[in-house]
Design a protein around this motif. Sequence first.
Motif, short mmCIF file in Angstrom:
data_model
loop_
_atom_site.label_atom_id
_atom_site.label_comp_id
_atom_site.label_asym_id
_atom_site.label_seq_id
_atom_site.Cartn_x
_atom_site.Cartn_y
_atom_site.Cartn_z
N ILE A 118 0.88 -1.18 0.00
CA ILE A 118 0.00 0.00 0.00
C ILE A 118 0.91 1.22 0.00
O ILE A 118 1.88 1.28 0.76
CB ILE A 118 -0.90 0.04 1.25
N ASP A 119 0.61 2.21 -0.84
CA ASP A 119 1.45 3.40 -0.89
C ASP A 119 1.27 4.24 0.37
O ASP A 119 0.27 4.15 1.07
CB ASP A 119 1.12 4.24 -2.13
N ALA A 120 2.27 5.08 0.65
CA ALA A 120 2.31 5.87 1.88
C ALA A 120 1.11 6.81 2.00
O ALA A 120 0.59 7.02 3.10
CB ALA A 120 3.61 6.67 1.95
N LYS A 121 0.66 7.36 0.87
CA LYS A 121 -0.48 8.29 0.91
C LYS A 121 -1.74 7.57 1.38
O LYS A 121 -2.47 8.07 2.24
CB LYS A 121 -0.69 8.91 -0.47
N HIS A 147 -2.12 12.94 11.39
CA HIS A 147 -2.30 12.21 10.14
C HIS A 147 -3.03 13.02 9.07
O HIS A 147 -2.82 12.80 7.88
CB HIS A 147 -2.98 10.87 10.41
N THR A 148 -3.87 13.96 9.50
CA THR A 148 -4.49 14.86 8.52
C THR A 148 -3.40 15.73 7.88
O THR A 148 -3.39 15.91 6.65
CB THR A 148 -5.55 15.76 9.19
N GLN A 149 -2.50 16.24 8.69
CA GLN A 149 -1.40 17.04 8.15
C GLN A 149 -0.52 16.21 7.22
O GLN A 149 -0.12 16.67 6.14
CB GLN A 149 -0.55 17.61 9.30
N ASN A 150 -0.22 14.99 7.64
CA ASN A 150 0.62 14.11 6.81
C ASN A 150 -0.05 13.80 5.48
O ASN A 150 0.61 13.78 4.44
CB ASN A 150 0.91 12.80 7.55
N TYR A 151 -1.35 13.55 5.52
CA TYR A 151 -2.08 13.23 4.28
C TYR A 151 -2.09 14.43 3.34
O TYR A 151 -1.89 14.30 2.13
CB TYR A 151 -3.51 12.79 4.61
N LYS A 152 -2.29 15.61 3.89
CA LYS A 152 -2.29 16.83 3.07
C LYS A 152 -0.92 17.04 2.44
O LYS A 152 -0.82 17.41 1.26
CB LYS A 152 -2.67 18.04 3.93
N LYS A 153 0.16 16.81 3.19
CA LYS A 153 1.51 16.97 2.66
C LYS A 153 1.78 16.03 1.50
O LYS A 153 2.60 16.33 0.62
CB LYS A 153 2.54 16.71 3.78
N LEU A 154 1.09 14.88 1.48
CA LEU A 154 1.28 13.91 0.41
C LEU A 154 0.35 14.15 -0.77
O LEU A 154 0.25 13.32 -1.68
CB LEU A 154 1.07 12.49 0.96
N GLY A 155 -0.34 15.31 -0.75
CA GLY A 155 -1.20 15.68 -1.87
C GLY A 155 -2.66 15.30 -1.70
O GLY A 155 -3.44 15.40 -2.65
N GLY A 156 -3.04 14.88 -0.51
CA GLY A 156 -4.42 14.50 -0.26
C GLY A 156 -5.36 15.68 -0.19
O GLY A 156 -4.95 16.80 0.12
N GLU A 157 -6.63 15.43 -0.46
CA GLU A 157 -7.67 16.47 -0.44
C GLU A 157 -8.62 16.24 0.72
O GLU A 157 -8.81 15.10 1.17
CB GLU A 157 -8.46 16.46 -1.76
#
Length: 218
Positions: free
Chosen positions: A150-153, A175-185
């Motif tokens: 599974i990819d990190a994002k 984890h919200t911050q981490n997800y946003k840093k990885l390009g998450g919406e």
Amino acid sequence: MDDVLYKRSNLERVSDVQKLAPKTANAFFGFMNEAFSPGLIDARTKELIAVAITHVSGCPYCIDVHTKKFKGHGGTVEEILEAVMVAGVVNAESVILKSVNALNAFKGEASDSLYLKTYMDKLKEVKTALPKAVESFEVFNTDVLVSGNIDAKTKQLIAVAVAQVTGCAYSIEVHTQNYKKLGGEMEEILEAVMVAGVANAGYVLTHSVNSLTCFEKH
């Protein structure tokens, strides 16, 4: 077999629950169908999120159902195990992070603001008290959240969903911050949260068959 509390066949009684509480049960299934329909997140990933969530709730019915559904989408056992480890990391993390609240309470430093971002700085005290334990967790956390099957994002998205279920404001923040840093919406996060909500509510609904059976027998 009457001594067995969990059987796959118990789920056949969900239809009996629907008959006894049709309005609310049907509303739940409507919610479930909407939450699991493909959107910004595909149906396969949503089932993987559900697999992780059900390992936090610990519902054997839900683990069985969502694992089968994920397999039906072409999912692999390696992906399941990685998602389960993400759930394990966040569950452990939530407990460890909340220890700063215990420190505040013990020292009489608790204020009306029970959760502040700055409280996470007090983890240094926890690490000083139990360095090997905290360092071991940090290694576990790092190993689990890197890209694998599974990819990190996606792992961070699973982590955000799990954090909602553990109810840890610190983990949600991280984890919200981490997800946003990885390009998450944010819209993707909300879809994942809805899946987590269904999986968590499903844990309660499916257990109603146990109450139904118990009520009829006694």
